[in-house]
Design an enzyme around this catalytic site. Structure first.
Site, PDB file in Angstrom:
ATOM      1  CB  CYS A  55       6.792  -5.677 -30.973  1.00 49.12           C
ATOM      2  SG  CYS A  55       5.708  -7.125 -31.032  1.00 49.12           S
ATOM      3  CB  CYS A  58       5.294  -7.124 -26.492  1.00 52.10           C
ATOM      4  SG  CYS A  58       6.881  -7.048 -27.369  1.00 52.10           S
ATOM      5  CB  CYS A 104       8.852  -9.561 -31.263  1.00 52.29           C
ATOM      6  SG  CYS A 104       9.135  -8.673 -29.708  1.00 52.29           S
ATOM      7  CB  CYS A 107       5.815 -11.002 -27.342  1.00 49.65           C
ATOM      8  SG  CYS A 107       5.625 -10.213 -28.963  1.00 49.65           S
ATOM      9  CB  CYS A 129      10.403  -8.035 -46.252  1.00 49.88           C
ATOM     10  SG  CYS A 129       8.887  -7.786 -47.168  1.00 49.88           S
TER      11      CYS A 129
END
Length: 142
Positions: A55, A58, A104, A107, A129
């Site tokens: 991510c 984070c 995610c 976060c 995607c």
């Protein structure tokens, strides 16, 4: 507190001002406002380098290059996350259709959408995607 429509409280808590300091304007738009980068413009859509995708907001590991495949949709596509419990799924009824948003789990940042049953020759017949701007590739360890 960072929450979403399911009222989830995420482990990483930042205010919008703190996210704006941490992210570029484009990253903030996609990750925190569920925007979408234009197709065929992101840095990873046509990239075949081995690595781990985390991510961008984070740093949580989300996907691996071993699950990445060419779907010709203009965004990086994966057939599975690195491990269950890294992403969450939220029903998205925007744009007049029912889709499944992927965020995610650490976060709450928007990553993209997952689609099923499109007939890709992958182990899961799923296509995650994902916006390139939502992830960062790091070299695979060892």
């Amino acid at each position: 507190m960072a929450t979403n429509s399911t009222n989830r409280i995420y482990p990483l808590q930042l205010t919008n001002d703190e996210w704006r300091q941490k992210l570029s304007a484009e990253e903030f738009h996609v990750l925190r406002e569920a925007g979408t980068e234009r197709a065929f413009t992101g840095e990873y859509w046509d990239d075949h380098t081995e690595g781990v995708y985390s991510c961008r907001a984070c740093g949580t590991e989300l996907f691996r290059s071993t699950e990445k495949f060419d779907s010709n949709c203009g965004w990086p596509s994966f057939f599975a996350p690195a491990a269950e419990g890294k992403v969450e799924y939220i029903e998205d009824r925007s744009l007049g259709a029912v889709r499944t948003e992927v965020r995610c789990l650490n976060c709450g940042s928007h990553l993209g959408h997952v689609f099923e049953g499109e007939g890709f020759a992958t182990p899961t017949d799923k296509r995650y995607c994902i916006n390139s701007i939502s992830i960062r590739r790091e070299p695979a360890q060892g």
